[in-house]
Design an enzyme around this catalytic site. Structure first.
Site, short mmCIF file in Angstrom:
data_model
loop_
_atom_site.label_atom_id
_atom_site.label_comp_id
_atom_site.label_asym_id
_atom_site.label_seq_id
_atom_site.Cartn_x
_atom_site.Cartn_y
_atom_site.Cartn_z
N GLY A 164 -4.81 6.13 1.72
CA GLY A 164 -5.28 7.42 1.29
C GLY A 164 -6.08 8.08 1.03
CG PHE A 165 -7.78 7.29 -2.20
CD1 PHE A 165 -8.37 8.16 -3.08
CD2 PHE A 165 -6.38 7.36 -2.79
CE1 PHE A 165 -8.37 9.36 -4.33
CE2 PHE A 165 -5.84 7.40 -2.96
CZ PHE A 165 -6.32 8.28 -4.46
CD GLU A 207 -4.15 -6.30 7.92
OE1 GLU A 207 -3.23 -6.13 7.23
OE2 GLU A 207 -5.24 -6.99 8.06
CB SER A 232 -1.00 -0.06 0.91
OG SER A 232 -1.92 -1.11 1.28
CG HIS A 236 -4.88 -2.65 7.33
ND1 HIS A 236 -4.52 -3.33 6.51
CD2 HIS A 236 -4.11 -1.69 6.86
CE1 HIS A 236 -4.31 -3.00 5.55
NE2 HIS A 236 -4.14 -1.83 5.60
CG ASN A 289 -0.46 2.42 4.82
OD1 ASN A 289 -0.44 2.97 4.27
ND2 ASN A 289 0.16 1.47 3.86
CD GLN A 347 -9.93 3.23 -0.70
OE1 GLN A 347 -9.57 3.32 -1.67
NE2 GLN A 347 -8.79 3.27 0.59
CB CYS A 399 -7.27 -0.96 3.20
SG CYS A 399 -6.31 0.58 3.38
CG LEU A 400 -8.08 -0.55 -3.04
CD1 LEU A 400 -7.67 0.86 -3.14
CD2 LEU A 400 -6.96 -1.22 -4.25
#
Length: 364
Positions: free
Chosen positions: A293-294, A335, A49, A333, A291, A253, A249-250
């Site tokens: 940014g979006f 994990e 990431s 996260h 971690n 999104q 995370c991503l």
């Protein structure tokens, strides 16, 4: 550090910060971001990431415990979050050239040099972090002997750069899970394998809808989620079914975009091990590792979706869920690696949903 060469960090607003080189004596450009984590640089630097980013570590002393040697677990790293360093450059205040730890195999500087990644120390990282908080994440470059142009990694499909090329299989457990690898951390794989699953790891653009599986997992990864049009298209097909889906995370999104919502870029992102989040509709909070940014814009989600977790620092979305189907995600996260493991139970909740689905579908 004796005989260290001079280098400088240059930001897109014209700021120039002088420092000294460690790691590779070379120039590199990327997006300058900061992390407030106190430990865990071996994990952070190998987290996909961070691809394309120049990472500023706010903890004042870095490198004192060195870098551990590689160990394998089920053919993946037992220690690192991928098979290489992904950052474009590293910025620290004080670099400890001497290290001491029971499992250290090399210094941080030597490790960076192996991957031709530049580091700069002697930087007032407190001042730099305050600037990034006020102005937001900025483009920048570490300049050694030769200058390089500024480069915005978010204009590239970074996921395509860090995702594997082929399909990989792990474990022989009772639940068959497809992991869409957009830049997954290996601790996600470890968490699944510890829970007795058969894991099918596929590239970001692989048409997983043609596979036989019990549950779908969407990994973390770098950059702008809107670049992943192929993944979003396949995910829209999966959302039309009832098989459980879990995104991190991503992956959160991507789930939001596939559902019909929108995403936006945060001013300076969330990168730390101490982000507080609240489970929506309760007073229960968790400390999480993050971690990204979006984030998902919850105001754009369809009526059958809702926010699952909320960031208690800025109120942004930390996860979403479908109101009736077994689809959910977290922006943080569970994990960890590194950071708190308070929310690792979410893997168990996902596999509980998989078990329910298989029972309702009459599968053995």
């Amino acid at each position: 550090m004796e005989n260290a060469k001079s280098v400088k960090l240059v930001l897109e607003d014209g700021t120039e910060i002088q420092g000294q080189s460690f790691g590779a004596f070379t120039s590199a450009a990327g997006e300058v971001v900061f992390s407030t984590a106190m430990t865990g640089y071996p994990e952070n630097l190998t987290d996909p990431s961070f691809a394309g980013q120049i990472l500023v570590l706010t903890y004042p002393m870095v490198g004192n415990y060195g870098v551990p040697g590689e160990e394998l677990y089920e053919s993946i790293s037992k220690i690192f979050e991928s098979d290489k360093i992904h950052i474009a450059g590293l910025v620290v205040n004080y670099y400890s050239e001497e290290h001491s730890h029971w499992n250290a195999a090399k210094s941080l500087g030597d490790w960076l040099a192996e991957y031709n990644i530049p580091g700069i120390f002697g930087v007032d990282t407190r001042m730099l972090t305050k600037k990034l908080r006020e102005k937001g994440a900025m483009l920048g470059k570490i300049v050694a002997e030769e200058d390089v142009p500024l480069h915005d990694p978010n204009l590239e499909n970074l996921v395509a750069q860090v995702s594997p090329q082929g399909v990989q299989h792990y474990g022989t457990g009772q639940h068959k899970i497809v992991l869409v690898d957009c830049g997954t951390k290996t601790n996600i794989i470890r968490c699944f394998l510890e829970r007795d699953v058969e894991l099918i790891r596929v590239p970001w653009d692989y048409d997983f809808t043609q596979l036989d599986y019990d549950g779908l997992f969407l990994s973390n990864g770098p950059g702008d989620p809107k670049m992943c049009t192929a993944t979003i298209g396949h995910l829209q097909t999966a959302l039309g079914q009832d098989k459980p889906i879990f995104g991190i995370c991503l992956g959160s999104q991507l789930m939001g975009l596939a559902a019909g919502g929108d995403t936006f870029k945060l001013k300076y992102g969330h990168r730390s091990h101490n982000q507080p989040v609240k489970l929506t509709g309760t007073q229960r909070s968790y400390i999480t590792s993050q971690n990204h940014g979006f984030a998902v814009d919850t105001d754009t989600l369809p009526a059958d979706w809702t926010m699952l977790f909320e960031n208690l620092n800025d109120g942004t979305c930390e996860g979403i869920k479908h109101k009736t189907k077994p689809f959910f995600s977290t922006q943080f996260h569970p994990e960890a690696a590194g950071g708190p493991q308070d929310t690792e139970f979410l893997f168990d909740q996902f596999l509980d949903e998989v078990e329910k689905y298989k029972s309702n579908a009459g599968k053995k």
